[in-house]
Design a protein around this motif. Structure first.
Motif, short mmCIF file in Angstrom:
data_model
loop_
_atom_site.label_atom_id
_atom_site.label_comp_id
_atom_site.label_asym_id
_atom_site.label_seq_id
_atom_site.Cartn_x
_atom_site.Cartn_y
_atom_site.Cartn_z
N SER A 283 72.20 93.61 17.18
CA SER A 283 73.53 92.79 16.41
C SER A 283 72.44 92.52 15.00
O SER A 283 73.44 92.67 14.10
CB SER A 283 73.64 91.60 17.13
N THR A 320 74.67 88.90 26.34
CA THR A 320 73.68 88.61 26.71
C THR A 320 73.39 87.78 27.72
O THR A 320 72.89 88.02 28.71
CB THR A 320 72.58 88.33 25.64
N GLY A 365 67.48 90.68 25.39
CA GLY A 365 68.14 89.99 26.80
C GLY A 365 67.31 90.13 27.64
O GLY A 365 67.08 89.30 28.35
N ASP A 394 72.82 97.22 27.47
CA ASP A 394 72.32 96.59 26.49
C ASP A 394 73.43 97.16 25.23
O ASP A 394 73.94 96.09 24.42
CB ASP A 394 70.88 96.94 26.09
N ARG A 397 76.56 95.16 26.00
CA ARG A 397 76.53 93.72 25.52
C ARG A 397 76.34 93.31 24.37
O ARG A 397 77.01 92.42 23.78
CB ARG A 397 75.51 92.83 26.68
N1 ASP Z 1 70.51 93.94 22.17
C1 ASP Z 1 71.19 92.74 22.08
C2 ASP Z 1 71.55 92.25 20.59
O1 ASP Z 1 71.17 92.87 19.78
C3 ASP Z 1 70.27 91.62 22.66
C4 ASP Z 1 70.12 91.97 24.09
O2 ASP Z 1 69.01 92.62 24.50
O3 ASP Z 1 70.81 91.56 24.90
O4 ASP Z 1 72.68 91.69 20.64
#
Ligand code: ASP
Length: 434
Positions: A283, A320, A365, A394, A397
């Motif tokens: 994100s 997450t 996460g 991942d 999410r």
């Molecule tokens: N990759 C997700 C994010 O950047 C975080 C996670 O590992 O859930 O929002």
């Protein structure tokens, strides 16, 4: 390609990348070729997005806060933002827990699959455990201490310090509000102009997005684990995907209900950011594009988006938290553990906190999941069970994390009278100008 909307170009890039990766896997040297010659372009693309994350937060948040003109407005907006983020996160974990308790994916994992998975991923799980262990040794108020940097230049050297940059920017913005307007003008103009420049840089980077996602997807395919391990986790993955889809519907309904905007309007506006979230699993890397889309296509005024989105990127991770709830119970079920209602309620609390604490980067996460498992007395070695499918989940999410931030920004904007009809400007118009 020229006339196609940006999201189509990105989608085509993703598809071609996946096809190319699959094709290259047919040759012995294919994986090496992709790693040596394609992967670097994906890395360059993600780096260029991350490169502007700190300047973007600094410029847009300082400008956004100083535009508010009085501190009462800021605390009103801050209160609403945090409340909405909390509500959506708790809703997400609760949905996750309901799904995993009804479908019970952990009960069908065969003993053989369980042993294979744990053996295959024991090392990776151990390394994540070590990272989580370091975080666990901190005191209960460490998260609060970490928000206040002792040196802003030091904080700005690491993208993981996003909350510190947010803190400094809000503080600096408040300083600007509190000095006489005449004196504040030059510094406001400076950040205003910097903000414009950064937004233009995002336009330029996005020209490369279709090629960047091509490289990212091709690399992902050649690095993917064997399909056998994948299938053992099919039902667990379906639970997570089902929960994530429900969250998307939840946001669409919230936006429709509170702002009157149609699902089509919302999804069309945010789609390029979602596709980028999917391709990068981060994100934080997606933030510049989320900001641009929310401002220029969803009609959220910069005053709101520049405040709500950077904060959301770091603390609001509904996808997450939902995944953490499902994964924790799935692991417990696979190990034959029964969790009573009290234990499940405590998972809602820890998964909410763990998602707030998770960094907005790939796999964060999963690291925080270890803390949820530890609190609930579920064996942490169970992490190895879900490793094989973690990357694709991942990616999904992260889409939900980004969509949740955008939905909340629209609601906060509406409630503060800062939701406008978006300007007619489109990405492709931007490009023509550049
Ligand atoms: N990759 C997700 C994010 O950047 C975080 C996670 O590992 O859930 O929002």
């Amino acid at each position: 390609m020229r006339r196609l909307a940006l999201h189509w170009k990105i989608l085509i890039g993703m598809l071609l990348g996946a096809i190319f990766g699959t094709f290259m896997l047919q040759f012995d040297a294919g994986k090496g070729l992709v790693t040596d010659w394609i992967k670097p372009f994906g890395t360059i693309f993600i780096n260029s997005l991350k490169l502007i994350a700190i300047p973007l937060i600094l410029a847009s948040l300082i400008k956004g806060v100083s535009d508010l003109k009085d501190v009462a407005k800021l605390s009103k907006m801050g209160g609403r933002t945090v409340l909405l983020y909390m509500i959506t996160t708790v809703t997400a974990v609760t949905i996750g827990l309901l799904i995993v308790n009804v479908i019970q994916p952990g009960h069908i994992v065969s003993e053989k699959a369980q042993t294979d998975l744990v053996e295959a991923y024991a090392d990776e799980a151990a390394s994540k455990q070590q990272i989580a262990e370091e975080q666990k040794t901190d005191g209960p108020l460490q998260a609060l201490v970490d928000i206040v940097p002792s040196n802003i230049f030091d904080a700005a050297t690491n993208n993981a310090n996003m909350l510190q940059i947010i803190f400094f920017s809000i503080f600096f913005g408040i300083g600007i509000i509190l000095i006489p307007e005449k004196k504040a003008k030059p510094i406001k103009d400076f950040f205003d102009a910097t903000n414009e420049v950064v937004l233009k840089m995002i336009d330029l980077i996005m020209l490369a997005a279709p090629y960047g996602v091509f490289a990212l997807l091709a690399t992902l395919i050649v690095d993917a684990p064997s399909p056998d391990l994948f299938s053992a986790l099919g039902l667990y993955s379906i639970c997570v995907l089902l929960g994530l889809s429900i969250m998307i519907l939840f946001y669409i309904s919230l936006v429709r209900f509170y702002t009157g905007k149609s699902p089509r309007f919302f999804i069309n506006g945010i789609l390029p950011a979602q596709l980028l979230a999917f391709s990068t699993s981060s994100s934080a890397a997606t933030l510049p594009v989320t900001m641009e889309r929310v401002q220029e296509h969803l009609g959220v005024e910069e005053e709101v988006s520049s405040f709500v989105l950077p904060i959301g990127t770091t603390i609001n991770m509904d996808g997450t938290s939902l995944y953490q709830g499902i994964a924790a119970i799935f692991i417990a079920q696979s190990f034959g553990l029964q969790l009573d209602l009290a234990a499940q309620l405590s998972i809602i609390a820890t998964a909410t906190l763990a998602s707030i604490g998770a960094a907005a980067v790939p796999s964060a996460g999963m690291v925080m999941l270890i803390i949820v498992l530890g609190q609930a007395g579920i064996p942490e070695a169970g992490l190895a069970l879900i490793f094989a499918v973690d990357r694709p989940l991942d990616m999904c999410r992260t889409v939900v994390n980004v969509t949740g931030d955008a939905a909340v920004s629209m609601i906060v904007a509406k409630s503060t009278g800062k939701l406008k009809k978006p300007a007619e400007k489109k990405w492709d118009d931007n490009y023509k100008k550049t």
